[in-house]
Design an enzyme around this catalytic site. Structure first.
Site, mmCIF file in Angstrom:
data_model
loop_
_atom_site.group_PDB
_atom_site.id
_atom_site.type_symbol
_atom_site.label_atom_id
_atom_site.label_comp_id
_atom_site.label_asym_id
_atom_site.label_seq_id
_atom_site.Cartn_x
_atom_site.Cartn_y
_atom_site.Cartn_z
ATOM 1 N N LYS A 6 36.569 39.614 47.226
ATOM 2 C CA LYS A 6 38.064 38.725 46.953
ATOM 3 C C LYS A 6 38.548 38.890 45.539
ATOM 4 C CE LYS A 6 37.543 35.133 44.767
ATOM 5 N NZ LYS A 6 37.571 33.668 43.994
ATOM 6 N N ASN A 7 36.779 39.309 44.574
ATOM 7 C CA ASN A 7 37.075 39.856 43.381
ATOM 8 C C ASN A 7 37.478 41.361 43.422
ATOM 9 O OD1 ASN A 7 36.418 36.799 42.406
ATOM 10 N ND2 ASN A 7 34.378 37.836 42.397
ATOM 11 N N ARG A 78 42.818 32.106 38.882
ATOM 12 C CA ARG A 78 42.977 32.710 37.580
ATOM 13 C C ARG A 78 43.359 34.473 37.703
ATOM 14 N NH1 ARG A 78 36.728 31.819 35.430
ATOM 15 N NH2 ARG A 78 38.034 33.591 33.265
ATOM 16 N N CYS A 102 46.864 26.510 31.074
ATOM 17 C CA CYS A 102 45.378 25.985 30.663
ATOM 18 C C CYS A 102 46.484 26.457 29.561
ATOM 19 C CB CYS A 102 44.307 26.561 31.118
ATOM 20 S SG CYS A 102 44.079 28.470 30.665
ATOM 21 N N LYS A 147 33.621 41.290 23.587
ATOM 22 C CA LYS A 147 32.620 41.190 24.542
ATOM 23 C C LYS A 147 33.193 42.059 25.497
ATOM 24 C CE LYS A 147 34.554 36.140 25.034
ATOM 25 N NZ LYS A 147 34.355 35.370 25.212
ATOM 26 N N SER A 149 34.387 41.512 28.793
ATOM 27 C CA SER A 149 35.168 40.563 29.934
ATOM 28 C C SER A 149 35.575 41.417 30.702
ATOM 29 C CB SER A 149 36.064 40.416 29.714
ATOM 30 O OG SER A 149 37.324 38.951 29.666
ATOM 31 N N VAL A 150 35.096 40.605 33.033
ATOM 32 C CA VAL A 150 35.862 41.308 34.143
ATOM 33 C C VAL A 150 37.601 41.547 34.018
ATOM 34 C CG1 VAL A 150 36.084 41.978 36.430
ATOM 35 C CG2 VAL A 150 33.791 41.344 34.883
#
Length: 228
Positions: A6-7, A78, A102, A147, A149-150
């Site tokens: 999925k990712n 997300r 958010c 940092k 981050s995918v």
């Protein structure tokens, strides 16, 4: 049989916005987030054919797409914010809901936005939406992520494929899902190259190719079976 990842699937689907050529993606996992991303692409105007039985999606962007990604589709996913980079790079404008509506800071989308601003985008947040514009197009530059981050790596990588000139991404995520996205982008004609374990160089292109791509297997699912 282990499902497709999925990712890996979600950023690849988001990146299909870049191209007006037909692409076929195989080994698609039939899960809610993928269904939502497919629905999002349909909503903005992509021609999407999802064959769930064969785990295959065909996408063909015949006409210019809408540049608005609504909250009702992104509230549960997300990865929906990944369409920001591709829409902004291609059309010079995008209005995309924050993940789950958010606030900035509760999820690290600030890394995405700061990088896009460095590439020349004008960005503001209003009523839970990211409103971005780059009417003269995004421009290549050097971006060192503070940092790893995918999501930020994937979003800026996708955007860089249409930016003017050369973009250097440093301190990138290098998970198998990111590497699968790079493979797909190369297949559709993007000029992307690993120049280190966490470094990518991208030169913007204007022409794309039709392609067929098989998504990698889901390593989390594989690991679960191994543990069992």
């Amino acid at each position: 049989i282990i499902s497709g990842s999925k990712n890996a699937t979600l950023p690849i689907l988001a990146s299909t916005i870049l191209t007006n050529k037909k692409v076929t993606i195989n080994n698609i996992p039939v899960v809610r987030d993928v269904e939502t991303m497919a629905e999002l692409l349909k909503t903005i105007g992509s021609n999407v054919k999802f064959n769930r039985k064969k785990k295959k999606i065909e996408i063909y962007n015949k006409k210019p797409l809408k540049t608005f990604a609504p909250y009702y589709l992104l509230k549960t996913m997300r990865a929906g914010v990944l369409v920001l980079g591709s829409l902004l790079a291609k059309y010079g404008i995008a209005k995309v809901s924050l993940p789950g509506g958010c606030t900035i800071g509760s999820r690290p989308v600030d890394l995405h936005l700061k990088a896009l601003e460095k590439m020349g985008a004008n960005i503001k947040i209003k009523n839970g939406y990211i409103i971005a514009s780059a009417m003269k197009g995004l421009r290549g530059c050097t971006i060192r992520f503070p940092k790893i981050s995918v999501g930020a790596t994937e979003n800026i990588l996708i955007a860089s494929c249409l930016a003017k000139g050369k973009t250097k991404l440093r301190n990138c995520a290098s998970e198998p899902e990111v590497q699968d996205l790079v493979k797909f982008l190369k297949k559709i004609g993007c000029n992307v190259k690993w120049v280190g374990s966490r470094s990518l160089d991208i030169i913007g292109v204007q022409k794309f190719k039709s392609t067929i791509h098989k998504v990698i297997f889901d390593r989390i699912e594989a690991g679960t079976y191994i543990i069992a």
